[in-house]
Enzyme design. Sequence first.
Site, PDB file in Angstrom:
ATOM      1  N   CYS A 154       0.525  -1.290  -0.082  1.00 53.22           N
ATOM      2  CA  CYS A 154       0.241  -0.114   0.107  1.00 53.22           C
ATOM      3  C   CYS A 154       0.770   1.239   0.098  1.00 53.22           C
ATOM      4  O   CYS A 154       0.327   2.266   0.069  1.00 53.22           O
ATOM      5  CB  CYS A 154      -0.833  -0.050   1.250  1.00 53.22           C
ATOM      6  SG  CYS A 154      -2.547  -0.452   0.711  1.00 53.22           S
ATOM      7  N   MET A 155       2.227   1.139  -0.020  1.00 58.82           N
ATOM      8  CA  MET A 155       2.937   2.192   0.167  1.00 58.82           C
ATOM      9  C   MET A 155       3.285   3.376  -0.896  1.00 58.82           C
ATOM     10  O   MET A 155       3.422   4.512  -0.816  1.00 58.82           O
ATOM     11  CB  MET A 155       4.389   1.931   0.737  1.00 58.82           C
ATOM     12  CG  MET A 155       4.443   0.987   1.842  1.00 58.82           C
ATOM     13  SD  MET A 155       3.681   2.227   3.482  1.00 58.82           S
ATOM     14  CE  MET A 155       1.914   1.481   3.612  1.00 58.82           C
ATOM     15  N   CYS A 156       2.853   2.831  -1.916  1.00 62.04           N
ATOM     16  CA  CYS A 156       2.911   3.740  -3.361  1.00 62.04           C
ATOM     17  C   CYS A 156       1.876   4.970  -3.157  1.00 62.04           C
ATOM     18  O   CYS A 156       1.983   6.010  -3.554  1.00 62.04           O
ATOM     19  CB  CYS A 156       2.955   3.044  -4.485  1.00 62.04           C
ATOM     20  SG  CYS A 156       4.204   2.034  -5.161  1.00 62.04           S
ATOM     21  N   ASN A 157       0.559   4.506  -2.662  1.00 65.98           N
ATOM     22  CA  ASN A 157      -0.343   5.386  -2.596  1.00 65.98           C
ATOM     23  C   ASN A 157      -1.235   4.842  -1.400  1.00 65.98           C
ATOM     24  O   ASN A 157      -2.417   4.370  -1.452  1.00 65.98           O
ATOM     25  CB  ASN A 157      -1.051   5.410  -3.835  1.00 65.98           C
ATOM     26  CG  ASN A 157      -2.315   6.559  -3.784  1.00 65.98           C
ATOM     27  OD1 ASN A 157      -2.484   7.164  -2.789  1.00 65.98           O
ATOM     28  ND2 ASN A 157      -3.186   7.003  -4.884  1.00 65.98           N
TER      29      ASN A 157
END
Length: 216
Positions: A154-157
Amino acid sequence: MFGYPTGLGALIVRKESLALLHKVYWGGGSVLDATAQDTWRVLYSDSEGYMDGTRDFLGITQLQFGFQQLEELGGMKAIHAHTSSLQAWTYAKMSSLKHSNGAPVIKLFGRHDDTSKQSCIFEFLVLQDDGSAVSQVVVEDAAYDAGLAIRTGCMCNPGQCQHVLGIKPEEERRVSTSGIDCSSGFMEVQRPSPTNASELVPVEIPIGSIRASWVI
């Protein structure tokens, strides 16, 4: 296209607007003077105060060749038309994947039915035949074995990803700070019971989605 492997970018801003920006990170070539014991520092004025570290000289030299290649391909309009056609084809193929019982294999997020409202980044979950999600860990391992490059998590967005997965901010903070093991690709949360809305029951939800994109 420029600045392999991480890309080459530029911040374009009016000089009179620079004073309105609050720069948190500082280091490298942006610093005129600083102390190591605290956060005191003096940055260079104007644009130099935003140039952290050594400039990507090799990436800058590639610009003329990159723009030349872009022109030979027909410019951004041609690339957009090509990627949009790939997007439409991929959307149709992914949407048509079914299990033997007719249940969908893929749960897609976004508006891929309208390429004018959605980029070529596909965010999705792989589903089992009962509709439950397959762990992102399993999907990533299988993709790697098949020679496919995908992103999971989930870290990209985080805002968009947690929204579509139904993860509440307080739940993400609790899991992260409590040291709960989520190596399976799932986190346990409390949700209203399907038979009694006033009763909370433990439910497992994915901690991240899968992302793939078309690149030229």
